[in-house]
Design a protein around this motif. Structure first.
Motif, PDB file in Angstrom:
ATOM      1  N   SER A   3      -0.607  -0.252 -19.145  1.00  0.00           N
ATOM      2  CA  SER A   3       0.347   0.806 -18.661  1.00  0.00           C
ATOM      3  C   SER A   3       0.517   0.579 -17.109  1.00  0.00           C
ATOM      4  O   SER A   3       0.868   1.478 -16.393  1.00  0.00           O
ATOM      5  CB  SER A   3      -0.282   2.490 -18.745  1.00  0.00           C
ATOM      6  N   PHE A   4      -0.051  -0.802 -16.565  1.00  0.00           N
ATOM      7  CA  PHE A   4       0.258  -0.886 -15.216  1.00  0.00           C
ATOM      8  C   PHE A   4       0.734  -2.516 -14.908  1.00  0.00           C
ATOM      9  O   PHE A   4       0.390  -3.194 -16.028  1.00  0.00           O
ATOM     10  CB  PHE A   4      -1.115  -0.501 -14.540  1.00  0.00           C
ATOM     11  N   THR A   5       0.916  -2.584 -13.603  1.00  0.00           N
ATOM     12  CA  THR A   5       1.160  -3.980 -13.269  1.00  0.00           C
ATOM     13  C   THR A   5      -0.148  -4.732 -12.545  1.00  0.00           C
ATOM     14  O   THR A   5      -1.037  -3.855 -11.963  1.00  0.00           O
ATOM     15  CB  THR A   5       2.265  -4.204 -12.329  1.00  0.00           C
ATOM     16  N   ALA A   6      -0.206  -6.056 -12.372  1.00  0.00           N
ATOM     17  CA  ALA A   6      -1.118  -6.513 -11.591  1.00  0.00           C
ATOM     18  C   ALA A   6      -1.231  -5.945 -10.203  1.00  0.00           C
ATOM     19  O   ALA A   6      -2.221  -5.693  -9.675  1.00  0.00           O
ATOM     20  CB  ALA A   6      -0.783  -8.203 -11.525  1.00  0.00           C
ATOM     21  N   GLU A   7       0.027  -5.820  -9.575  1.00  0.00           N
ATOM     22  CA  GLU A   7       0.079  -5.335  -8.266  1.00  0.00           C
ATOM     23  C   GLU A   7      -0.781  -3.928  -8.234  1.00  0.00           C
ATOM     24  O   GLU A   7      -1.533  -3.695  -7.155  1.00  0.00           O
ATOM     25  CB  GLU A   7       1.492  -5.113  -7.865  1.00  0.00           C
ATOM     26  N   LEU A  13      -8.197  -1.961  -7.074  1.00  0.00           N
ATOM     27  CA  LEU A  13      -9.384  -2.700  -6.646  1.00  0.00           C
ATOM     28  C   LEU A  13      -9.706  -2.354  -5.168  1.00  0.00           C
ATOM     29  O   LEU A  13     -10.920  -2.226  -4.846  1.00  0.00           O
ATOM     30  CB  LEU A  13      -9.459  -3.887  -7.090  1.00  0.00           C
ATOM     31  N   ALA A  14      -8.473  -2.774  -4.414  1.00  0.00           N
ATOM     32  CA  ALA A  14      -8.513  -2.502  -3.042  1.00  0.00           C
ATOM     33  C   ALA A  14      -9.417  -1.141  -2.538  1.00  0.00           C
ATOM     34  O   ALA A  14     -10.189  -1.057  -1.925  1.00  0.00           O
ATOM     35  CB  ALA A  14      -7.415  -2.824  -2.398  1.00  0.00           C
ATOM     36  N   ARG A  15      -8.710  -0.147  -3.134  1.00  0.00           N
ATOM     37  CA  ARG A  15      -9.093   1.201  -2.774  1.00  0.00           C
ATOM     38  C   ARG A  15     -10.669   1.379  -3.190  1.00  0.00           C
ATOM     39  O   ARG A  15     -11.179   1.977  -2.668  1.00  0.00           O
ATOM     40  CB  ARG A  15      -8.038   2.335  -3.655  1.00  0.00           C
ATOM     41  N   TYR A  16     -10.992   0.835  -4.658  1.00  0.00           N
ATOM     42  CA  TYR A  16     -12.203   0.987  -4.874  1.00  0.00           C
ATOM     43  C   TYR A  16     -13.252   0.592  -4.207  1.00  0.00           C
ATOM     44  O   TYR A  16     -14.221   1.110  -3.762  1.00  0.00           O
ATOM     45  CB  TYR A  16     -12.284   0.457  -6.557  1.00  0.00           C
ATOM     46  N   ASN A  17     -12.761  -0.846  -3.642  1.00  0.00           N
ATOM     47  CA  ASN A  17     -13.998  -1.398  -2.557  1.00  0.00           C
ATOM     48  C   ASN A  17     -14.107  -0.699  -1.876  1.00  0.00           C
ATOM     49  O   ASN A  17     -15.250  -0.657  -0.757  1.00  0.00           O
ATOM     50  CB  ASN A  17     -13.301  -2.911  -2.580  1.00  0.00           C
ATOM     51  N   ALA A  18     -13.138  -0.065  -1.007  1.00  0.00           N
ATOM     52  CA  ALA A  18     -13.106   0.847   0.392  1.00  0.00           C
ATOM     53  C   ALA A  18     -14.026   1.839   0.012  1.00  0.00           C
ATOM     54  O   ALA A  18     -14.902   2.419   0.841  1.00  0.00           O
ATOM     55  CB  ALA A  18     -11.656   1.056   0.760  1.00  0.00           C
ATOM     56  N   ALA A 138     -11.062  -8.130  -4.595  1.00  0.00           N
ATOM     57  CA  ALA A 138     -12.070  -8.942  -5.229  1.00  0.00           C
ATOM     58  C   ALA A 138     -12.764  -7.978  -6.341  1.00  0.00           C
ATOM     59  O   ALA A 138     -13.263  -6.915  -5.939  1.00  0.00           O
ATOM     60  CB  ALA A 138     -13.123  -9.691  -4.418  1.00  0.00           C
ATOM     61  N   GLU A 139     -13.116  -8.844  -7.272  1.00  0.00           N
ATOM     62  CA  GLU A 139     -13.842  -7.831  -8.283  1.00  0.00           C
ATOM     63  C   GLU A 139     -15.259  -8.200  -8.112  1.00  0.00           C
ATOM     64  O   GLU A 139     -15.789  -9.386  -8.592  1.00  0.00           O
ATOM     65  CB  GLU A 139     -13.378  -8.203  -9.821  1.00  0.00           C
TER      66      GLU A 139
END
Lengths: 218, 319
Positions: A3-7, A13-18, A138-139
């Motif tokens: 239901s989502f794009t790679a973008e 991921l960027a928000r999660y890492n932050a 990054a994961e």
């Protein structure tokens, strides 16, 4: 069916890492400790390693999949459950049983496993920087699925038949699904870790343990 | 923002037989061939079709939000979607469709709506998507909160999930004025037998399913049945997500596409769909303003008749 794009995934991921910063630092230290313990190959380390991996799978299941990934994907709760099961299995194996141990000295399988496990620590930030949207997305090992699964499978291979195969079920299911998702998203950066995990898991399932001459406990 | 004022209405098909439906297709073509349908340049009118159960007129092109509006908390992507939705309304669109299954799409639609200077006419359509009847009400209440609407114009049971339980709730909601229309959805050609049974036996207003120039299974049963039962039809996956463009966009549009006022492939695909007399509207989804402009261009000009529709199919199948 994604239901989502790679973008959007990279943005998440960027928000999660932050959001979880600086949890990546103890997670990375934990992963490094796991590698060192595995390389030393002491029988008593097996349980500790399994427990540490279990904690990583639980974190990734609950914090990443349940609380973050679930905002953009309706499949996330199911994946969170799978990761929690794997985490609990590893904890049970490590804490209650104190097994398995890694092979020592390392044979061919041990070297392959060590290479994959080491790759889990460094590949994701490098790929995110070179082939993805940048290191912020990054994961990272211990807190995100790709690197955590690859670390686990690498160590499983390094165990050279001393770890129970049921511990491969979830990594295999997840990596197959993640490879399909990366294909759908047309993202080589997201493809690499699950593809390596899947190959490693299949290699581990297919290989015959080299037990003779090993000192690791079974 | 320009208000929607002029419309060109296409007859609704409520209660029509299959024979009448075929006749309507031919009549529509005759009208188009006679040049009676206004061109975009001539009048600026938009093509609309009536909801059979209420007579409400809807533009024949709406907007879906699967994948495209699921952008999470990303501020830049949200800003882009605001412009996409602004363009949609500016070009005469009203029907916006979403679902709780679509991640943050409902929240992002609400975010975008909040930022519109003016929403000329929103037809808000969402879905209930949960295994449990008891949690349907709270899920729909959450959807209303996310969209920022007091009630939905259309609430659909998503993919027939627990349709027995949810339709009971929806019928009560409709009777109490909490929702204006109710319906069911499916996609990808799934569960058409069960879908057909609900269409035959339940007092619904709308159905939503997949139909496009390559996936035409709906022509044999669902579309004629919708016409016969007086059900409005929303068409999803009009471009097979982006599959039709991947397959055909490298080829030139046929020269005769100008006869039905199609300037690009998006309009070609959409006009094929909305020219079927049983279709109320198609809901393409996009992340881009220029693509939205192309899509909304299908609201104008002539539509293909039955012969032209067959020609369109032959052309794409021959590529």
């Amino acid at each position: 069916m994604l239901s989502f794009t790679a973008e959007v995934y990279f943005s998440l991921l960027a928000r999660y890492n932050a959001d979880i910063w600086p949890a990546q630092i103890p997670a990375g230290a934990l992963a490094l400790a796991v590698l060192v313990l595995a390389w030393r190959g002491r029988p008593a380390s097996g349980g500790i390693i399994a427990a540490m991996l279990g904690a990583m799978w639980l974190w990734t299941g609950v914090i990443f999949h349940w609380f973050h990934f679930a905002t953009i994907s309706f499949t996330a709760p199911a994946i969170a459950a799978l990761f929690a099961v794997q985490g609990l299995l590893l904890l049970w194996r490590g804490v209650a049983r104190g097994k398995p141990a890694v092979a020592s000295p390392p044979g061919l399988a041990g070297r392959v496993g060590a290479a994959l496990a080491t790759g889990a620590l460094v590949l994701s930030p490098v790929l995110a920087e070179l082939a993805g949207p940048g290191w912020r997305s990054a994961e990272l090992v211990g807190v995100a699925p790709g690197a955590t699964a690859l670390l686990t499978v690498g160590l499983f291979i390094a165990c050279d038949g001393r770890a129970p195969r049921y511990l491969l079920v979830v990594p295999l299911i997840w990596s197959a699904a993640a490879v399909a998702a990366a294909w759908f998203l047309d993202s080589p950066a997201l493809m690499a870790l699950p593809a390596l995990t899947a190959c490693g898991a299949m290699l581990a399932l297919a290989s015959v343990p080299e037990r003779a001459g090993r000192t690791g406990a079974r | 923002m320009p208000a929607v004022t002029a419309t060109t209405s296409i007859p609704a098909t409520g209660g029509w037989s299959r024979r009448k439906l075929l006749a309507a297709t031919a009549a529509l073509g005759a009208t188009a061939a006679a040049g009676l349908a206004p061109s975009r340049a001539a009048t600026g009118a938009i093509l609309t079709r009536a909801v059979p159960s209420t007579g409400e007129m809807l533009p024949v092109v709406g907007m879906g939000s699967w994948i495209t509006f699921n952008v999470g908390a990303d501020a830049a992507l949200r800003k882009q979607r605001v412009e996409v939705l602004r363009t949609f309304f500016a070009r005469g669109g009203t029907v916006v469709d979403s679902s709780p299954m679509y991640g943050t799409s409902e929240e992002v639609i609400g975010h975008c709506l909040e930022r519109m200077d003016e929403v000329p006419s929103l037809f808000a359509a969402s879905k209930v998507w949960t295994w449990f009847t008891a949690s349907g009400e709270s899920q729909m209440a959450e959807s209303r909160r996310l969209w920022g609407v007091a009630r939905f114009d259309l609430m659909q049971v998503h993919n027939l999930l627990n349709w027995e339980g949810h339709l009971e709730t929806l019928m009560a909601d409709k009777a109490a004025g909490r929702v204006r229309h109710i319906g069911i959805t499916t996609s990808h050609g799934r569960r058409h037998d069960e879908f057909e049974a609900v269409m035959r036996n339940q007092p619904i207003d709308f159905v939503q399913f997949t139909y496009n120039i390559l996936d035409r299974e709906a022509e044999s049963r669902l579309l004629p049945l919708a016409a016969e039962r007086g059900l409005a039809v929303i068409v999803n996956r009009p471009f097979r997500r982006k599959g039709l463009f991947d397959r055909f966009a490298r080829h030139p549009l046929p020269e005769w596409a100008g006869e039905i006022d199609c300037a690009n492939w998006a309009q070609f695909f959409l006009k094929f769909i909305v020219s079927h007399p049983a279709v109320t509207c198609a809901i393409p989804a996009t992340t881009r303003v220029d693509h939205m402009e192309e899509n909304m261009g299908a609201l104008h000009g002539r539509l293909p008749d039955a012969a032209m529709r067959a020609r369109m199919v032959r052309y794409v199948e021959g590529l």
